[in-house]
Design a protein around this motif. Sequence first.
Motif, short mmCIF file in Angstrom:
data_model
loop_
_atom_site.label_atom_id
_atom_site.label_comp_id
_atom_site.label_asym_id
_atom_site.label_seq_id
_atom_site.Cartn_x
_atom_site.Cartn_y
_atom_site.Cartn_z
N ASP A 21 128.73 -61.16 90.55
CA ASP A 21 129.82 -60.65 90.17
C ASP A 21 129.90 -59.24 89.55
O ASP A 21 130.48 -58.89 88.65
CB ASP A 21 130.79 -61.71 89.18
N PRO A 64 136.66 -60.09 97.71
CA PRO A 64 136.56 -61.18 98.65
C PRO A 64 136.61 -62.49 98.03
O PRO A 64 136.55 -62.52 96.81
CB PRO A 64 135.57 -60.69 99.38
N GLY A 65 136.56 -63.61 98.64
CA GLY A 65 136.05 -64.84 98.15
C GLY A 65 137.43 -65.66 97.84
O GLY A 65 138.56 -65.33 98.13
N ASP A 66 137.42 -66.93 97.34
CA ASP A 66 138.50 -67.90 97.12
C ASP A 66 139.08 -67.37 95.80
O ASP A 66 138.50 -66.82 95.03
CB ASP A 66 137.86 -69.29 97.28
N ARG A 100 135.34 -63.25 89.03
CA ARG A 100 135.32 -61.85 89.05
C ARG A 100 136.27 -60.95 88.25
O ARG A 100 135.90 -59.70 87.84
CB ARG A 100 135.23 -61.35 90.45
N SER A 154 136.58 -67.74 92.79
CA SER A 154 135.68 -66.47 92.74
C SER A 154 136.30 -65.25 92.08
O SER A 154 136.01 -64.38 91.53
CB SER A 154 134.76 -66.24 93.80
N PRO A 160 129.91 -66.60 97.56
CA PRO A 160 130.68 -66.45 98.64
C PRO A 160 130.15 -65.93 99.96
O PRO A 160 130.63 -66.21 101.12
CB PRO A 160 131.40 -64.97 97.93
N GLU A 161 129.06 -65.52 99.94
CA GLU A 161 128.24 -64.94 101.11
C GLU A 161 127.75 -66.38 101.70
O GLU A 161 128.06 -66.47 102.93
CB GLU A 161 127.14 -64.28 100.78
N GLN A 215 129.13 -69.36 101.61
CA GLN A 215 130.25 -69.98 102.27
C GLN A 215 130.78 -69.35 103.36
O GLN A 215 131.38 -69.98 104.08
CB GLN A 215 131.50 -70.28 100.96
N ARG A 216 130.59 -68.09 103.41
CA ARG A 216 130.99 -67.18 104.66
C ARG A 216 130.25 -67.62 105.90
O ARG A 216 130.71 -67.84 106.96
CB ARG A 216 131.16 -65.91 104.62
#
Lengths: 421, 421
Positions: free
Chosen positions: B218, B387-389, B396, B392, A156-157, A159-160
């Motif tokens: 995660d 956070p995330g898509d 999580r 994810s 996620p990091e 991708q950000r």
Amino acid sequence: MVVTGSELVRGERTDLNGPFLARSLLALGLEPARIEIVGDDPAELEAAVRDAIAGAELVAISGGLGPTHDDRTVEVVARVAGLELELRPELEAEIETVSRRVAERMRRDYTDFAGGVRKQATVPAGALSLGLAGTAPGLVIGVGGTPVVVLPGPPPELQRLWPNALATPLVRHVLDGGRPPLRRTLRLFGAGESMVAQAFAQAGGDGDGVETTICARDFEVVVEVLSEPDAEKRAEELTAALGSRLERFLYSDDGRTVEQVVLDLCREQDLTLGTAESCTGGLIVARLTAVPGFSETTLGGIVAYSNELKERELGVPAALIAEHGAVSAEVAEAMARGARARLGVDVAVAVTGVAGPGGGTEEKPVGLVYFHAVTPGGEKGSSLSFPGDRDSIRRRSVVAALHLVRRVLTQSRDKAAWLGG
Amino acid sequence: MVVTGSELVRGERTDLNGPFLARSLLALGLEPARIEIVGDDPAELEAAVRDAIAGAELVAISGGLGPTHDDRTVEVVARVAGLELELRPELEAEIETVSRRVAERMRRDYTDFAGGVRKQATVPAGALSLGLAGTAPGLVIGVGGTPVVVLPGPPPELQRLWPNALATPLVRHVLDGGRPPLRRTLRLFGAGESMVAQAFAQAGGDGDGVETTICARDFEVVVEVLSEPDAEKRAEELTAALGSRLERFLYSDDGRTVEQVVLDLCREQDLTLGTAESCTGGLIVARLTAVPGFSETTLGGIVAYSNELKERELGVPAALIAEHGAVSAEVAEAMARGARARLGVDVAVAVTGVAGPGGGTEEKPVGLVYFHAVTPGGEKGSSLSFPGDRDSIRRRSVVAALHLVRRVLTQSRDKAAWLGG
């Protein structure tokens, strides 16, 4: 792409970053050349970074930016680039702010974090910061004209921060040279790879500016035809020729996966969908619910791992299980009917099988799986015998179940259209 | 390890072979140095094979052995090794037998297959055949003293031929030099990576012959302490020191994952387990049922994606959904109770949340997920904001749900032990 992490090179975790970066770059018109996965060993990492820089116009490195001793990407890139490391006070202040919040939330002293913060704020001279994701800064560094993008390992990091990297002048310059390829995808079910190769040869093969890949997995064959903009015509001819030669097996020519096709068929026909799973243990419904936007179509599923639940939740008669066994065509059929009734859905698909490693018998060996799909317009059962381990038996069962329901739905749609319905 | 396939380097499919080979070699005492993923382009493939042979004692290559035009591994390895290609009649006969069976099953002419068979029976002079998996032969070729193992790309085929490769004298010679490392694994939940780094530094770090990796994902941090046989004592001290410093967060020191811990806790306490899932859509029960041997413990699960099913299958009162929304602590609790009653299980865990990308509101944004676990000895709810898509958030949520049920089960076990139960 260079991906670092001992747990990745040792196969203990699957890399998601290489594939993410590759897909993104391909869409922007760069052809991904190599994904290299290396551990934390600085010599291995350095060799991989050097190989990558030598062979590519753009290098992206993920991982090894954390606060721990085994995070060595920044020092290795600095060495390869011949740059000094420098502590950036403004970056340190930024990371400190984040870390103090983390420390507070965890009810820990900030002093526990200060060493890591200093380490993460130390970067090669001249590196461009892409901002923070978590406590790790992304960086872009020019190494002999090649932009090297350094990104944190957590997907996620990464991708950000990736869009920030794409926006830097160094990276934009490379992207300006890229011409996004045009792509056509044919998805086939039930065709052998050799048969597809034969059809490809008979259709005349690639030709200039066209590159076709043929790839088999879990009964599916995916044909990708990539073409440069001026080879459009050849690509279209080739795709059409392949499509007509392999028509019997073709189920998608627009990139949709089988679960998307199933969900779209249900939506088109205004049908709701549910599952009854035993050996696949929820994987079918998980795959259907991974596609966003179908909460009105997929109502849900029942995972009836035990016989008790097959009886109670799916209404499978105990006598049927006693007579035929839980792994049988009869029980698969009863599970599908039960799911339809209990879940109140129009379409149900059921799976029961022996995923192993234990539980096989001579009559019902590991890998034997029964399927049944019911729709308002028809129904169909099947059984298959899969080689492989538990994971692969489960995975292939999911694919087979989705195709079974697709077939029944397609037939019922065609019949409805024929009847003017 | 060199893994070839355009769909892999373009990120359209996840490589399973590199990780499989890495885990196998690590267990045999070789340290995996690099996994290189390349496409079908012969120049890229050749560069990757050359880099691999230059830097390693053993090279394994997967993929590119099929009958299609884009399968080029054999010709590239022959070129790198400086060996001629030869058609082996006995291999051709072997592949023909398999292909005739396939042709018959598919009701196709064998002539469709003959070209592919000849291609697959053409190998570098002096190469040792490992036998067939499907129609592709595995090969071992000595290149300047380095054994190069060439294996088919489909993971079940590769996995079937790999033991044959390990048994060849060329490969055995390399393995005889390997000393399997001793490995200790600590799994932590809820500890930050910085905190673990700090504990590691305070515990004195690696020392000679010990290599520790710290890896966060995660919410979990996995600490792996690998040691050479003569550094056993240091590794044990380090592991013990880390374990005591991080005791609050430690949930496994024997390699078991959280789903295994949960299943073992249930079995110990003679409890059955079920799930009630909304946004995770079956991923929790799929993960529990991926562990073999627990069909008596995990009875099943209900995926209630729609409100209708939450009401009908899980007995969540419609008024509760109307008042608090489907994504709420109240509904998570009712889902868990409902699953316990409807599935007839002792332990149930429920999840409801907004996985996105749509469906978020100001009050209930994408990423907000509620959890509830019920056991005979206690219960607990929680909520988290991820956070995330979509992927994810779902992944999580699975981890968080499993840890919640682990915690409730541990407390009830401890209480039972304390009461002498």
